[in-house]
Design a protein around this motif. Sequence first.
Motif, PDB file in Angstrom:
ATOM      1  N   LYS B 310      34.380  36.061 -46.261  1.00 21.12           N
ATOM      2  CA  LYS B 310      35.824  35.851 -46.457  1.00 21.12           C
ATOM      3  C   LYS B 310      36.598  36.299 -45.207  1.00 21.12           C
ATOM      4  N   SER B 313      36.276  34.052 -42.230  1.00 15.81           N
ATOM      5  CA  SER B 313      36.622  32.646 -42.443  1.00 15.81           C
ATOM      6  C   SER B 313      37.813  32.208 -41.597  1.00 15.81           C
ATOM      7  N   THR B 314      38.821  33.078 -41.513  1.00 11.72           N
ATOM      8  CA  THR B 314      40.029  32.736 -40.762  1.00 11.72           C
ATOM      9  C   THR B 314      39.685  32.354 -39.326  1.00 11.72           C
ATOM     10  N   TYR B 315      38.812  33.204 -38.716  1.00 11.37           N
ATOM     11  CA  TYR B 315      38.414  32.966 -37.337  1.00 11.37           C
ATOM     12  C   TYR B 315      37.679  31.628 -37.237  1.00 11.37           C
ATOM     13  N   GLN B 317      37.865  29.114 -39.130  1.00 10.14           N
ATOM     14  CA  GLN B 317      38.714  27.953 -39.352  1.00 10.14           C
ATOM     15  C   GLN B 317      39.320  27.434 -38.040  1.00 10.14           C
ATOM     16  N   GLU B 318      39.513  28.343 -37.110  1.00 15.40           N
ATOM     17  CA  GLU B 318      40.051  27.929 -35.815  1.00 15.40           C
ATOM     18  C   GLU B 318      39.144  26.898 -35.159  1.00 15.40           C
ATOM     19  N   GLY B 320      37.321  24.926 -36.991  1.00 11.20           N
ATOM     20  CA  GLY B 320      37.112  23.889 -37.997  1.00 11.20           C
ATOM     21  C   GLY B 320      35.781  24.045 -38.703  1.00 11.20           C
ATOM     22  N   ALA B 322      33.433  26.116 -41.727  1.00 12.27           N
ATOM     23  CA  ALA B 322      33.533  26.894 -42.963  1.00 12.27           C
ATOM     24  C   ALA B 322      32.359  27.865 -43.052  1.00 12.27           C
ATOM     25  N   ALA B 353      30.244  30.237 -35.402  1.00  9.88           N
ATOM     26  CA  ALA B 353      31.429  29.391 -35.454  1.00  9.88           C
ATOM     27  C   ALA B 353      31.675  28.712 -34.113  1.00  9.88           C
ATOM     28  N   ARG B 358      32.808  20.863 -35.222  1.00  8.99           N
ATOM     29  CA  ARG B 358      33.874  20.815 -36.199  1.00  8.99           C
ATOM     30  C   ARG B 358      33.378  20.182 -37.503  1.00  8.99           C
ATOM     31  N   THR B 361      29.181  23.691 -41.624  1.00  9.22           N
ATOM     32  CA  THR B 361      29.252  24.879 -42.473  1.00  9.22           C
ATOM     33  C   THR B 361      28.252  25.934 -41.974  1.00  9.22           C
TER      34      THR B 361
END
Lengths: 152, 455
Positions: B310, B313-315, B317-318, B320, B322, B353, B358, B361
């Motif tokens: 969790k 995740s924010t990082y 998302q940058e 693209g 998950a 990530a 992009r 997952t």
Amino acid sequence: MKVIITAFVFSLVTLQAFALSLLTVTVNSEVANYSLDDLETMPQVTFITTNAFVDGPVEFSGPLLRDVLERSDLLDIENVQVTALNDYSIEFPVSDALDFDVIIATRMDGELISVRDKGPLWIMYPVTGNPELEDPIYKSRMIWQLKEILAE
Amino acid sequence: MRSPLVYLRWTVFFVLVAGLISVAFSLAVMRSKIDTIDDGSINGPVWMVMSLEYDLFRFELALADFILEKTDATAVNLRFDLLWSRVATVRSGETAQLLQDYKAPSEVFEQLHMTLEETDAEVTHIEEANPLELNQLAIRFGSHSEALHNATLSVLQENSIRTKALRDELLYISQINSLTSIAVAVFLLLILLLYVIESIQTKRQLKEKDGLLEQAHAANIAKSQFISVINHELRTPLTSVVGAISLVKSDALGKISPKARSVLELADRNCEQLSALITDLLDVDKFDANRVEYQFSELNLSSFLREQAKINSTYAQEFGVAIVADPDMPDLTVWADARRLGQVTSNLLSNAAKFSTRGETIKINLTQQGENAVFSVADNGRGIPEAEQARIFDRFHQVDSSNERERGGTGLGLSIVRSVVEAHGGRVTLTSVLGEGTTFFVELPLHARSDSTQE
């Protein structure tokens, strides 16, 4: 009849010969006499061995020297004086009698041993089968024509 | 590089060993020679011939006593038998051979033996012999005395020749031995000298090495101090830059245009990255100096991993991407420092990530393997070439530097990951297929749930 008498006399002579003292064991002037009969009624040990004085392997039998020494309570002392008929005499280490099955041989190949053949008693080591007994020192301890064992 | 001294030392050593072997050998030879000294022994040739002479003499004496009626027939016969046995001894077996070797004339013994055989019957019945016969008997045995005595003398002579030869030989061996011993002593001294020289050399070399080591150590300390200073000097101004940016962003200094805001956002992000780099640098330095303190506690790994998914995740998302934690992770407990372990997961997840395309997952999974809990972070990125795999845990190492810079990264993350995992008694491994993706596995020992360790 004559034959019977002769046989009887002869047997008496023979008996006497067997009863004659061949070996004296003297401890502090206490004398024990052993006739051939005495020695041959003791437990007998027989072995076949070679040594420097016989040609080829020969079977010797007789009582263990340690049994004879034990009868006079001589197992705890270091040496005994051993003398032969020709007055040859040496110090004999008692440990030899304990370490090896040394016998006072009364018979060679089953026959009694004559004086001419180094009898009637011959201290014999089982050389065959005990390589350490090949050392010359043991040759000198094989007293032939054994007459007397003396201890003080 | 080996100094010629070493070869010299080995040469001297082997000469020394050879010398010692030769000394031992010659001592053994000497011993066996000494063993052959047999002249005086009871079964030696000298003793044998002398005893024979003596036994003949004793028989003659008994015979004389019998003639003088001082002794009986039994005594004579005993002496006769003893003489017989003595003659038999010198004529048979080892003794006969020995006497032959000592040049004893064997015909003397043969003649005596013949006389014994010829007179056997007469002696056995000696009480029936008349004085004349007795005299003849005495003369007959007396005639052997001289020949026997000569035999004794020749054995004695041979014995003395042999003894002299033996003595000369022993003397020669002992001289050789003395010379060898002196040589051995000299070589021993030489080897000692060589050792002294060598140890002096070694000491000097060691001193030089110590100096170099000290220099290296000093350089290392200087480097550490340099890093600390740089960190501090960087962080302080950075903090004020970040503060200034956020102040401007919050419109506290007046409304700013959307264009200016987006530029500020960029500046802010870059500041964040710079701050992360500084934090990593500081951490690496701490790991280096073993100054990291861990606060271990019981940690439920599955819920920890879900939380990490969790947080990161924010990082992700940058980019693209998950992050998905497997919903069926087993309930495993480890003994860990949650904050440090968070560093491990965030490093692994941010790496994943960065390298993912992009829309892909990142999968987090957890399994138990024997006494270990193993969690994995898998991506579908471009993978790590096999040649690089061993080196990626090295500090400042990056797979493709030109590309990395675009993505942003210090090259310190995996080095920190490894340090933290190893501090937990675990290890980190990876499998990677070029073009298909990479999976990192972190192995941590399971925490024993027994009450004894808990109390």
